[in-house]
Design a protein around this motif. Sequence first.
Motif, short mmCIF file in Angstrom:
data_model
loop_
_atom_site.label_atom_id
_atom_site.label_comp_id
_atom_site.label_asym_id
_atom_site.label_seq_id
_atom_site.Cartn_x
_atom_site.Cartn_y
_atom_site.Cartn_z
N GLN A 23 0.83 -1.21 0.00
CA GLN A 23 0.00 0.00 0.00
C GLN A 23 0.86 1.26 0.00
N LEU A 24 1.93 1.26 0.79
CA LEU A 24 2.82 2.42 0.81
C LEU A 24 3.55 2.59 -0.51
N PHE A 25 3.92 1.47 -1.12
CA PHE A 25 4.59 1.53 -2.42
C PHE A 25 3.65 2.09 -3.49
N LEU A 26 2.39 1.65 -3.47
CA LEU A 26 1.42 2.17 -4.43
C LEU A 26 1.18 3.66 -4.21
N GLY A 56 1.92 9.08 -6.25
CA GLY A 56 2.49 10.41 -6.09
C GLY A 56 3.37 10.80 -7.25
N ILE A 57 4.16 9.85 -7.77
CA ILE A 57 5.02 10.14 -8.92
C ILE A 57 4.17 10.52 -10.13
N GLN A 85 -6.22 6.99 1.43
CA GLN A 85 -5.26 7.78 0.66
C GLN A 85 -5.04 7.19 -0.73
N MET A 86 -5.02 5.86 -0.82
CA MET A 86 -4.83 5.23 -2.12
C MET A 86 -5.99 5.55 -3.05
N ILE A 87 -7.22 5.47 -2.54
CA ILE A 87 -8.40 5.74 -3.36
C ILE A 87 -8.40 7.20 -3.82
N ALA A 88 -8.21 8.10 -2.86
CA ALA A 88 -8.22 9.53 -3.20
C ALA A 88 -7.05 9.88 -4.11
N GLY A 89 -5.87 9.32 -3.83
CA GLY A 89 -4.71 9.63 -4.64
C GLY A 89 -4.83 9.10 -6.06
N GLY A 90 -5.35 7.90 -6.22
CA GLY A 90 -5.53 7.35 -7.56
C GLY A 90 -6.50 8.17 -8.38
N LEU A 91 -7.61 8.57 -7.77
CA LEU A 91 -8.58 9.41 -8.48
C LEU A 91 -7.98 10.77 -8.82
N LEU A 98 -7.55 12.60 -12.58
CA LEU A 98 -8.18 13.90 -12.82
C LEU A 98 -7.13 15.00 -13.01
N ASN A 99 -6.01 14.91 -12.31
CA ASN A 99 -4.98 15.93 -12.43
C ASN A 99 -4.36 15.94 -13.81
#
Length: 480
Positions: free
Chosen positions: A271-274, A279-280, A414-420, A424-425
């Motif tokens: 999970q931390l790796f994802l 983030g990258i 965080q994974m769900i929000a970050g992936g979305l 979108l970004n």
Amino acid sequence: MKQFRHLRSQSTDDIRQVSSTCEPGSGSSVPCESSDSYRWRRIFAVGATTMGAGGISRIANLLVLPFVARALEKGEFGLWLNLTTTFTLLSALDFGVGPAVMGQVSEARGRDAVCAVRRVVTTALALLSGVALLLLAISGILSLTLPWNDLLGVGHEVPATNVDLLVFAAGATAALSLPLGIANRVYYARQRGHVVALSTAFGVLAQAAGLVGVAALAPDLRWFSAVYLATSLLAGVTTTLLLARSVREFRPRLRDVDRSTCGRLGREGVQLFLLTVIGIVAYKSDAFVVGHYLGANRVAEYVLPFTVYAPVLTAAEGFLTPLWATYREAWARGDHAWVRRAFLRSVVLSAAVGVVAASVLALITPWLLRLWIGDGAVVPSRGLLVALGGYVVVMCVSAAVGVFLNGAGALRPQMIAGGLMAVLNVMASIWSVGHLGLAGPLWATVATQTLVVLVPCMLVARRRLTRPRAIARGMLRTVG
């Protein structure tokens, strides 16, 4: 007397751990690990030394690069830069196991569970040692089978055998650095991250001295690479030896390799790796968007001002990272009031630092760019500087919230929000770069980060803070 001799034989940290339940006014001269002053002193000590080590590293690189560039041919210097950059990326690729070790060791220490700490350290060492052997084999196979001269664009400027050897050496050294990084994470979990920072500074200075010596005595690509790779392991070797000598209870033993602990490290590490990969994609793609839609000649105009602002985020993360381990340790001890206070302080201070730094940099960035690049530097527009300021403020606050959620074990939201947000970004950056120019991708990141990541994560943090006992029970199951 027997008990007294036993306590004296322990490390200073373990003595403090025994005394962590002391009450104010007890007359003990040993600071309590659970006290506000002790925790904050450790956090600021780690943050300050981490910033100092980072500054030494940057200055050393700036001073050493000209020596290497003058000593090597143009093609050799380009190859050396490629190899060192790739090595830096590979050596940090521990698949999230390192941060998972830091969190789980912090939690076990909060419960005074020395046996659990030993299981985590031993299992992580076995896991990353296996990964290192796999990467070592892969490096050997790839160095012998792929045409590295063509892939790296070296051509015939460097003999193919030398290039293959250097590729294997970089991959093998990166593999060896993975298990050596465990000690660094344990030091952060023990609130002793300043030891890591000082060891890193020592390694950087030794590396700089070695490279300058090679440039003066034996300017050869192979010697430059050998010195760089060998000294890159110096900090990890130093912290590993220091930890093994100072805390005997944490020394790994083969019988402490535990399957269930391996599973927990693997799940949390993935999970931390994802999150790192997300983030990258989310935060490092804007330069590619600018280059593709506005032209490669505009990339420097975007990247150079961004580089001036980037140290603000690096400094904020240097102070926030120690909080990750401290949150988890304090939560395991049941000190929920301190966690709430620390979270609010970190958010307010991060926002304040972001606002002040962005305001100052908006005034001096044009001058800094002319000093750095020369009179030919492109002066960034007011709109770009404002967008960079908004980006810095939002990302500083997001870092404070993210560190808290990491310490609380809230990785899935965080994974769900970050992936979305990443998806979108990219879409918003592509649209905005055509309408707003260079500032468009930054405003797209600010908007999507705030609405998709920051606000939902703040709500998750609030919910976690109002249910401390449920979270504590879940954390106990994590390292039980």
